[in-house]
Design an enzyme around this catalytic site. Structure first.
Site, PDB file in Angstrom:
ATOM      1  CD  GLU A 166     -49.406 -37.247  18.236  1.00 28.64           C
ATOM      2  OE1 GLU A 166     -48.644 -36.312  17.854  1.00 28.64           O
ATOM      3  OE2 GLU A 166     -49.276 -37.822  19.309  1.00 28.64           O
TER       4      GLU A 166
ATOM      5  N   GLY B  62     -44.806 -40.654  16.842  1.00 33.13           N
ATOM      6  CA  GLY B  62     -43.358 -40.490  16.892  1.00 33.13           C
ATOM      7  C   GLY B  62     -42.913 -39.361  15.983  1.00 33.13           C
ATOM      8  CB  SER B  63     -39.591 -38.536  14.661  1.00 32.78           C
ATOM      9  OG  SER B  63     -39.250 -39.608  13.806  1.00 32.78           O
ATOM     10  CB  THR B  64     -42.115 -35.448  11.030  1.00 33.03           C
ATOM     11  OG1 THR B  64     -43.019 -34.760  11.923  1.00 33.03           O
ATOM     12  CG2 THR B  64     -42.553 -35.216   9.598  1.00 33.03           C
TER      13      THR B  64
ATOM     14  CB  CYS C 114     -45.829 -34.628  20.068  1.00 37.63           C
ATOM     15  SG  CYS C 114     -47.371 -35.265  20.751  1.00 37.63           S
TER      16      CYS C 114
ATOM     17  CE  LYS D 182     -41.642 -50.958  17.467  1.00 39.21           C
ATOM     18  NZ  LYS D 182     -40.409 -50.198  17.919  1.00 39.21           N
TER      19      LYS D 182
ATOM     20  CD  GLU E 256     -41.109 -32.838  17.862  1.00 44.72           C
ATOM     21  OE1 GLU E 256     -42.159 -32.815  18.525  1.00 44.72           O
ATOM     22  OE2 GLU E 256     -40.842 -33.733  17.040  1.00 44.72           O
TER      23      GLU E 256
ATOM     24  N   GLY F 187     -42.462 -41.212  10.495  1.00 46.79           N
ATOM     25  CA  GLY F 187     -43.815 -41.240   9.943  1.00 46.79           C
ATOM     26  C   GLY F 187     -43.826 -41.253   8.420  1.00 46.79           C
TER      27      GLY F 187
END
Length: 496
Positions: free
Chosen positions: A260, A238-240, A293, A184, A394, A243
């Site tokens: 990750e 992707g972003s925290t 990242c 995806k 970030e 996640g």
């Protein structure tokens, strides 16, 4: 003007349109204009992909021990097809991800395909069976063996920044492990996902082993994969924030989750760095507009040389000048950020940095003169303290912050005072000093004196809010497996 071929879904071995024929526009980061069309997957399409992947895993020999060499050979054939389409991959990286030409044949294509080769090279090192020896219990001697098996159906949810690299990192490892996959990709870069389906068909993969779905809604397909009990593992980059949501939603089905996530990596330049000016200057955050990242977005320099570092950076950024932002120039390594939304987000952080009291040494502007796309000029802040939001959060853009430190202990403290722990670096003329610092920084990878700590044949991943699990290397393949223990009696204990 449409430049890219339509991106189609790939479900159960067939390239197809979305249910109802719905499509969405793919926007060029360079121009802000439509550069292609992509199928807009409906829930029915995601459901069909899950059914296909589940059936292929449960009802075929794809993941069996006996098929291991056959799937290895098929993944090699798949790699050859990607090689034949190298120029097309480059065009997708440019027009979808906004990669400058100087970046295309580095992280975007070459490094990605090299990573694929690394997976093939380390595959023979995967330990599929491990002998745990014999043990006496209940009057018998028991033989114990561990066998490694594919975990099942994998949902691979990937970002837009270096899509080919991340897609390969997940899809190839999962296939080699014997899993079936539903890829995806992000809605910004559907074509770099669609090509995995197109070339899978050409390679001759069994139906359902590889499926590709995407849509204009960035969350819909991912939510379905994360919450569906028929999907055994989610691998997400992707972003925290996203996640954390994946972990939460996946908990209901006790799904294995590999994450990750973000980073705010620090580079520590010591006072005895053998080429202090070069070490400082090379930390300019310009490659692919800082959209990585693992980029080193915090530069830590000793207070004793802080003013010197400022002047070095001022000169380096002035020398870099306007040598960025052209899609035609093969020397350029920096283009636009991915979208208008991201451009506005980066600019908001730049404005915040000024409000927080940091000094804007260079840059800070949106560059409309570069075209109709999403251009933020290279930016560097000095006089930054580590508690500022620009030092903690970030930004994912071309924004470097420079922080002074007192001594090695202070540098380590600053580096570790972060929610993140993905990567970093240290430079010193004393190797042992550099190693002591590197070992104290809580991060998943650390470059010592510019050592290459990220490559396809070694594991990569983060500590803390930068995620869990490892991608690439033998560990990256093993991430998609489970260990089963087998034991049986091989003799009786002799009476005393």
């Amino acid at each position: 003007m449409t430049l890219l071929p339509d991106a189609k879904l790939f479900i159960d071995g067939e390239l197809r349109d979305a249910t109802g024929g719905a499509t969405f526009d793919v926007i060029s980061p360079w121009t802000g204009e439509v550069v292609g069309k992509a199928a807009d997957a409906a829930p029915e399409d995601v459901e069909a992909a899950i059914v296909a992947a589940r059936k292929a895993f449960d009802e075929t020999d794809w993941g069996s021990d006996e098929n291991r060499q056959n799937r290895f050979e098929l993944v090699k054939k798949y790699r050859e097809l990607f090689e034949q389409n190298r120029e097309r991959l480059a065009q997708l990286a440019i027009h979808e991800a906004g990669a400058a030409q100087g970046a295309v044949y580095r992280a975007h294509v070459n490094m990605a395909l090299d990573g694929w080769d690394d997976y093939l090279a380390v595959f023979p090192k995967v330990e599929w069976e491990k002998d745990y020896g014999e043990k006496e219990a209940f009057g018998a001697i028991h033989k114990r063996v561990g066998v490694r098996e594919p975990i099942g159906v994998v949902g691979a949810i990937t970002p837009w920044n270096v899509p080919l690299y991340v897609n390969i990192g997940k899809v190839v490892a999962a296939l080699l492990a014997g899993c079936t996959v539903i890829l995806k990709p992000a809605p910004d870069t559907p074509g770099m996902g669609a090509i995995f389906g197109e070339l899978a068909a050409q390679a001759g993969f069994p139906k359902g082993v590889i499926n590709v779905v995407f849509g204009s809604d960035p969350a819909q397909a991912g939510e379905m994969l994360v919450t569906d009990p028929r999907v055994d593992l989610i691998s997400f980059t992707g972003s925290t924030g996203v996640g954390k949501r994946i972990m939460e939603k996946g908990a209901a089905t006790l799904k294995r989750v590999f994450l990750e996530l973000g980073g705010k990596s620090a580079k520590i330049v010591c006072d005895d760095a053998p080429n202090f000016p070069m070490e400082v200057a090379m930390t300019m955050l310009v490659f692919h507009a800082g959209q990585g990242c693992a980029v080193q977005s915090r530069l830590l320099v000793p207070k004793s040389r802080y003013e010197e570092a400022k002047q070095i950076l001022k000169g380096a950024y002035m020398h870099f000048g306007d040598n960025w932002g052209s899609a035609e120039d093969p020397e350029h390594i920096m283009g636009p950020v991915i979208s208008k939304r991201q451009m506005e987000r980066v600019k908001s952080y730049i404005d915040l940095g000024v409000e927080e009291g940091a000094t804007l040494l260079h840059g800070g502007q949106i560059r409309t003169d570069k075209g109709g796309g999403y251009f933020v000029e290279p930016t560097v802040f000095v006089d930054v303290t580590n508690d500022m939001r620009i030092a903690q959060e970030e930004i994912f853009g071309p924004v470097l912050v420079v922080i002074p430190y007192e001594d090695d202990d202070d540098a380590v403290r600053i580096a570790n005072e972060s929610n993140y722990g993905l990567s970093g670096g240290v430079s010193s003329g004393d190797h042992e000093r550099a190693m002591r610092i590197a070992k104290r920084v809580r991060t998943g990878s650390m470059s010592v004196n510019n050592g290459m700590c990220i490559a396809g044949d070694i594991p990569f991943g983060g500590y803390k809010a930068s995620g869990m699990g490892r991608e690439w290397g033998v560990e990256g393949i093993e991430e998609y497996t489970d260990m089963k223990m087998l034991a049986w009696p091989v003799g009786q204990v002799e009476a005393a």
